[in-house]
Design an enzyme around this catalytic site. Structure first.
Site, short mmCIF file in Angstrom:
data_model
loop_
_atom_site.label_atom_id
_atom_site.label_comp_id
_atom_site.label_asym_id
_atom_site.label_seq_id
_atom_site.Cartn_x
_atom_site.Cartn_y
_atom_site.Cartn_z
N ARG A 44 0.86 -1.19 0.00
CA ARG A 44 0.00 0.00 0.00
C ARG A 44 0.90 1.24 0.00
O ARG A 44 1.93 1.26 0.69
CB ARG A 44 -0.91 0.04 1.23
CG ARG A 44 -2.13 -0.87 1.14
CD ARG A 44 -3.17 -0.40 0.10
NE ARG A 44 -4.31 -1.29 0.04
CZ ARG A 44 -4.45 -2.31 -0.80
NH1 ARG A 44 -3.50 -2.60 -1.66
NH2 ARG A 44 -5.56 -3.03 -0.79
N GLU A 54 -2.49 7.61 -5.00
CA GLU A 54 -2.86 6.90 -6.23
C GLU A 54 -4.32 7.07 -6.64
O GLU A 54 -4.65 6.93 -7.82
CB GLU A 54 -2.52 5.40 -6.13
CG GLU A 54 -3.39 4.61 -5.16
CD GLU A 54 -3.03 3.12 -5.16
OE1 GLU A 54 -1.86 2.78 -5.05
OE2 GLU A 54 -3.98 2.31 -5.29
P1 NAD Z 1 -1.77 -11.05 4.96
O1 NAD Z 1 -2.74 -10.54 5.94
O2 NAD Z 1 -1.82 -12.50 4.57
O3 NAD Z 1 -0.28 -10.76 5.45
C1 NAD Z 1 0.11 -9.56 6.05
C2 NAD Z 1 1.24 -9.87 7.02
O4 NAD Z 1 1.69 -8.63 7.56
C3 NAD Z 1 0.80 -10.76 8.20
O5 NAD Z 1 1.68 -11.84 8.34
C4 NAD Z 1 0.86 -9.80 9.38
O6 NAD Z 1 1.20 -10.45 10.60
C5 NAD Z 1 1.94 -8.85 8.92
N1 NAD Z 1 1.95 -7.60 9.66
C6 NAD Z 1 0.92 -6.93 10.23
N2 NAD Z 1 1.36 -5.83 10.84
C7 NAD Z 1 2.70 -5.80 10.66
C8 NAD Z 1 3.71 -4.91 11.05
N3 NAD Z 1 3.44 -3.83 11.81
N4 NAD Z 1 4.97 -5.18 10.67
C9 NAD Z 1 5.27 -6.29 9.95
N5 NAD Z 1 4.35 -7.17 9.55
C10 NAD Z 1 3.08 -6.92 9.90
O7 NAD Z 1 -1.91 -10.13 3.68
P2 NAD Z 1 -1.43 -10.43 2.19
O8 NAD Z 1 -2.52 -11.10 1.43
O9 NAD Z 1 -0.09 -11.06 2.21
O10 NAD Z 1 -1.34 -8.95 1.62
C11 NAD Z 1 -0.36 -8.03 2.06
C12 NAD Z 1 -0.72 -6.66 1.55
O11 NAD Z 1 -0.57 -6.64 0.12
C13 NAD Z 1 -2.21 -6.26 1.77
O12 NAD Z 1 -2.38 -5.65 3.01
C14 NAD Z 1 -2.49 -5.32 0.63
O13 NAD Z 1 -2.29 -4.01 1.11
C15 NAD Z 1 -1.41 -5.65 -0.41
N6 NAD Z 1 -1.97 -6.12 -1.70
C16 NAD Z 1 -1.57 -5.51 -2.84
C17 NAD Z 1 -2.06 -5.94 -4.06
C18 NAD Z 1 -1.62 -5.31 -5.37
O14 NAD Z 1 -2.28 -5.52 -6.40
N7 NAD Z 1 -0.52 -4.58 -5.39
C19 NAD Z 1 -2.97 -7.00 -4.11
C20 NAD Z 1 -3.34 -7.62 -2.90
C21 NAD Z 1 -2.84 -7.19 -1.70
#
Ligand code: NAD
Length: 332
Positions: free
Chosen positions: A234, A263
């Site tokens: 994000r 964005e």
């Molecule tokens: P997820 O919930 O499976 O994983 C997120 C991880 O971040 C978890 O393991 C959580 O414990 C960890 N986390 C939470 N707070 C944290 C912190 N302060 N420091 C470090 N780690 C922390 O989510 P995901 O499916 O892996 O997605 C991750 C991110 O990718 C989403 O939040 C979304 O913003 C982004 N995303 C982007 C796209 C894109 O098209 N670019 C698509 C999908 C998701």
């Protein structure tokens, strides 16, 4: 259910119209984003379906509840654009698609990394211009490099697996450690060590109060000179002005972003005939070692098929009073 789908693009129509789950519902597509000006379009619908840059704030939620919309289906994983406290208070249901293809986003992060490293974006333009010189296009071997992964959830996990396959040392930071990854050789370290030791840092944690501007002047200062930073998570995780300063001083050697703080004003729109008003984006676009894509990490056929399927299943479950496994709840 009667569904109003906001921020509709041709690919939304294609994948939702061809989804078998649509038989239970009807969808009206609106190209405009959901905001205070457009929310009235939801009049007469049972549900609305929104994407990453639709604004589900208190005023939109108040209007939606007043017009008897019962459920908001996010066709994405992140929900930082939703005011969950107001949702909780005013009694609306929010469902999302927590996972549709983590591989899609992880593979895009790798694509950005490979492009920046081997400068294929510049090589492509040179060759098309009849310039076959390889001067100043030197890359580096990924093998043996240290990759720092922040957030090892679904996407971060896939990303770690790919990097291990490249023969990299993978170090990670997450508030929860993943035993499976540890067994494969990923070493969890404090955030400061990730900043100090990594040759490449890739962000895969959600945007929330604790992660906003996780990467700023202070963290960039701790990084190796010439570090590569990849953000497919994000935009708000990165202080973009600080990143520009880091790029100007050479501290940041490469920056790949699929997401950007501002964005909502730019992405998913064709602005090719319009004068760029966003000075920060204009500056970013001027660096040869910055690669920007317009939030397309998720954009594969497999992911779009899953997004349509899970979104419509969430709405069918809501309609049938089946327990909602993908509901987003306010944590009091
Ligand atoms: P997820 O919930 O499976 O994983 C997120 C991880 O971040 C978890 O393991 C959580 O414990 C960890 N986390 C939470 N707070 C944290 C912190 N302060 N420091 C470090 N780690 C922390 O989510 P995901 O499916 O892996 O997605 C991750 C991110 O990718 C989403 O939040 C979304 O913003 C982004 N995303 C982007 C796209 C894109 O098209 N670019 C698509 C999908 C998701």
């Amino acid at each position: 259910m009667k569904i109003a789908l906001f921020s509709a693009k041709s690919y939304d129509r294609e994948f939702f119209d061809n989804c078998p789950g649509l038989t239970d519902h009807s969808i009206t597509y609106f190209e405009v984003a959901l905001n205070a000006q457009t929310v009235n379009l939801a009049t007469g619908f049972d549900a609305i379906c929104v994407f990453v840059n639709d604004v589900v704030d208190r005023s939109a939620i108040t209007r939606l509840v007043a017009m008897n919309v019962k459920v908001v289906a996010l066709r994405c994983a992140g929900f930082n654009n939703v005011d969950l406290e107001s949702v909780h208070e005013l009694g609306l249901t929010i469902v999302r698609v927590p996972a549709y293809s983590p591989q899609a986003v992880a593979e895009h992060a790798v694509a950005m990394m490979m492009t920046l490293n081997r400068q294929t974006h510049r090589a492509y333009n040179r060759v098309r211009d009849g310039n076959f010189s390889i001067e100043h296009l030197t890359g580096f071997n990924l093998y043996g490099k240290t990759i720092g992964v922040i957030g090892t959830g679904l996407i971060g996990h896939c990303f770690c697996n790919i990097m291990l396959g490249f023969g990299c040392h993978v170090i990670a930071y997450d508030i929860y450690e993943n035993e499976q990854l540890k067994n494969k050789g990923v070493v969890y370290k404090p955030l400061e060590s990730i900043f100090k030791e990594s040759d490449i840092i890739s962000l895969h944690c959600p945007l929330n109060e604790s992660t906003a501007h996780l990467i700023s002047a202070k963290s960039i200062e701790q990084m190796k000179k010439g570090v590569m930073l990849i953000n497919t998570s994000r935009g708000g995780l990165l202080n973009t002005k600080d990143a520009i300063a880091g790029l100007k001083h050479g501290k940041l050697g490469y920056l790949g972003i699929d997401v950007y703080e501002q964005e909502a004003n730019l992405f998913f729109k064709d602005l090719s005939g319009v004068i760029m008003q966003d000075e920060i984006m204009a500056r970013l676009m001027s660096f040869p070692n910055v690669l920007i894509t317009g939030h397309m990490g998720f954009f594969t056929k497999e992911a779009l098929t899953e997004i349509a399927h899970i979104t419509l299943q969430n709405l069918t479950d809501f309609e049938n009073n089946t327990p909602l496994k993908n509901e987003v709840r306010f944590a009091e």
